[in-house]
Design a protein around this motif. Structure first.
Motif, PDB file in Angstrom:
ATOM      1  N   ASN A 173       0.525  -2.682  -6.311  1.00 54.09           N
ATOM      2  CA  ASN A 173      -0.639  -1.575  -6.185  1.00 54.09           C
ATOM      3  C   ASN A 173      -1.341  -1.953  -4.739  1.00 54.09           C
ATOM      4  O   ASN A 173      -2.011  -1.344  -3.992  1.00 54.09           O
ATOM      5  N   ARG A 174      -1.469  -3.119  -4.551  1.00 48.75           N
ATOM      6  CA  ARG A 174      -2.484  -3.770  -3.659  1.00 48.75           C
ATOM      7  C   ARG A 174      -1.760  -3.610  -2.207  1.00 48.75           C
ATOM      8  O   ARG A 174      -2.283  -3.225  -1.100  1.00 48.75           O
ATOM      9  N   SER A 177      -1.692   0.114  -1.443  1.00 44.58           N
ATOM     10  CA  SER A 177      -2.964   0.697  -0.601  1.00 44.58           C
ATOM     11  C   SER A 177      -3.135   0.123   0.634  1.00 44.58           C
ATOM     12  O   SER A 177      -3.635   0.865   1.449  1.00 44.58           O
ATOM     13  N   LYS A 178      -2.625  -1.011   0.926  1.00 45.07           N
ATOM     14  CA  LYS A 178      -2.618  -1.786   2.173  1.00 45.07           C
ATOM     15  C   LYS A 178      -2.144  -0.802   3.314  1.00 45.07           C
ATOM     16  O   LYS A 178      -2.497  -0.552   4.460  1.00 45.07           O
ATOM     17  N   ARG A 182       0.636   6.200  -1.249  1.00 42.34           N
ATOM     18  CA  ARG A 182      -0.129   6.779  -2.447  1.00 42.34           C
ATOM     19  C   ARG A 182       0.906   6.848  -3.613  1.00 42.34           C
ATOM     20  O   ARG A 182       1.754   7.748  -3.572  1.00 42.34           O
ATOM     21  N   SER A 186      -1.483   4.287 -10.855  1.00 37.91           N
ATOM     22  CA  SER A 186      -1.326   2.821 -10.582  1.00 37.91           C
ATOM     23  C   SER A 186      -0.930   1.853 -11.780  1.00 37.91           C
ATOM     24  O   SER A 186      -0.639   0.785 -11.764  1.00 37.91           O
TER      25      SER A 186
END
Length: 448
Positions: A173-174, A177-178, A182, A186
């Protein structure tokens, strides 16, 4: 570019405090700074610089900061903070005037460790040279050594299945997001609750409920892996970025608790290995195996570490002895006459096997050899001091390169601690003699 010493004008220096007027110039840290050959270290590091770009940080400053960190067992942030209010630290790194602010960034220590790489062995060799010149280490001490291995643990939590699955979900997830990927969902809230309940059920020995929570975590991790692969399909740059994290996450999702073969024990540090050394208190340790070579006899300044090296892949001890002895001879410039090892080195392939004596061996063991073999276990407290006072007990540096750098720098820091104690021991009789000559007695505030 090569570093240049910062220049200051005479008028600006007029009202600044000189360090040689503040500190005690007989202090052991000041004496040690005068014995280290900073110019030789600078000359050996010179090929690592480029001829273009802005001038680099002065070599003595960064090397001195690395040594101070491992001498006193500080973190990167801790040594930078202490440097500001400790004038002895500032003098050791080459400053002439007291500084009220740290002149560089903390991250420069990380950049320098990466830049030095294999050159870090220079610091260990320099510690042995300084010890020899100061009389703390004799030449004959280098010829008879003790070799042993230990585990250098990594800074990770104990790897349970629930923790690993939860860490993989958070890590993907990290990363998504970086890079602007999308996800459909999550699952962070569900994963956190499932990991917490899995730990509780395992503690209460309710294993059916424990397995149910693990199944929830595995299912959600699989959905995230498939969702990311669908969304980055056809984008070569994103596919290259996610190939390794997705591979680690898939491995964590598929592996079982008691399966044989290779397993992943940390999502953020995949190089971690599970090593069992037969200890009752810690049956398994998670990190990398490290080889330590120390002097067999106690030198005037104590036992010194002659060589330290990380051994990734958890190799058999006997298969590493030949390379370790050759590297130690190259580092010290002295041929090893006798090496003493424990029973884990049986079956070694050294060039001169008759000069290697194994604990419990009876054939050819008599006289001085028997006495020296009894001292083989004296390397254990040396390893203990490296773990308790240095950073061998927990490695915070990243990757296999960080494991290798941490082992070498910890050994250099241990040797310099022994040298500081030796210089302190040499200085104390001199001060006592001065007090006796001038008949100076301490004034005790006793009420009569």
């Amino acid at each position: 570019m090569r570093p240049k010493k910062h220049e200051t004008t005479g008028s600006a220096d007029l009202f600044r405090a000189r360090l040689d007027q503040i500190i005690n110039m007989k202090h052991e840290l000041v004496q040690l700074a005068g014995q280290i050959d900073w110019e030789w270290i600078d000359g050996e590091i010179a090929p690592l610089y480029s001829d273009q770009g802005r001038p680099g940080i002065e070599t003595r400053f960064m090397i001195g900061l690395l040594l101070l960190k491992h001498i006193y067992g500080l973190s990167d942030e801790g040594v930078c903070e202490r440097w500001v209010h400790d004038p002895y630290f500032q003098h050791f790194t080459g400053e002439e005037f007291f500084q009220h602010a740290f002149p560089h960034e903390r991250s420069d220590l990380s950049h320098w460790r990466k830049r030095l790489g294999d050159k870090l062995e220079l610091l260990l060799a320099e510690s042995l040279r300084v010890a020899h010149e100061s009389g703390a280490l004799r030449t004959r001490d280098l010829k008879r050594v003790t070799v042993d291995t230990t585990v250098q643990p990594k800074a990770i939590t104990f790897p349970t299945d629930a923790k690993l699955l939860h860490a993989a979900i958070k890590g993907l997830n990290r990363l998504a997001s970086k890079h602007g990927v999308r996800l459909r969902q999550s699952y962070l809230r569900i994963a956190k609750h499932a990991a917490m309940m899995a730990g509780r059920y395992a503690h209460a020995k309710q294993f059916n409920r424990h397995r149910r929570e693990l199944r929830i975590l595995r299912t959600r991790l699989g959905r995230i892996i498939r969702d990311i692969r669908r969304r980055i399909a056809g984008q070569a740059e994103l596919e290259a970025t996610f190939v390794w994290p997705l591979s680690c996450a898939s491995q964590i999702r598929s592996q079982q608790q008691r399966q044989r073969g290779w397993k992943l024990y940390s999502f953020h540090a995949p190089e971690v290995e599970c090593i069992g050394k037969g200890k009752a208190s810690a049956p398994y340790e998670f990190g990398v195996k490290a080889s330590i070579v120390s002097t067999n006899a106690r030198a005037p300044g104590g036992q010194f570490v002659l060589h330290a090296k990380a051994l990734p892949g958890n190799p058999y001890d006997g298969h590493t002895l030949r390379a370790v002895i050759e590297d130690t001879q190259r580092l010290t410039g002295c041929e090893i006459e006798r090496a003493y090892v424990d029973k884990g080195y049986r079956g070694h392939d050294t060039a001169n096997p008759r000069r290697v004596f194994i604990s419990g061996q009876k054939r050819g063991v008599f006289g001085a050899i028997k006495r020296e073999l009894r001292r083989r276990s004296a390397i254990e407290p040396v390893i203990g001091h490296m773990k308790a006072e240095g950073h061998l007990g927990r490695c915070y540096l990243k990757g296999r390169a960080g494991d290798a750098a941490n082992a070498i720098l910890t050994a250099a820091g241990y040797n310099f601690r022994r040298i500081l104690a030796w210089l302190r021991h040499l200085l104390s009789p001199i001060l006592t003699a001065i007090l006796r000559v001038f008949d100076i007695r301490p004034v005790l505030g006793s009420a009569c």
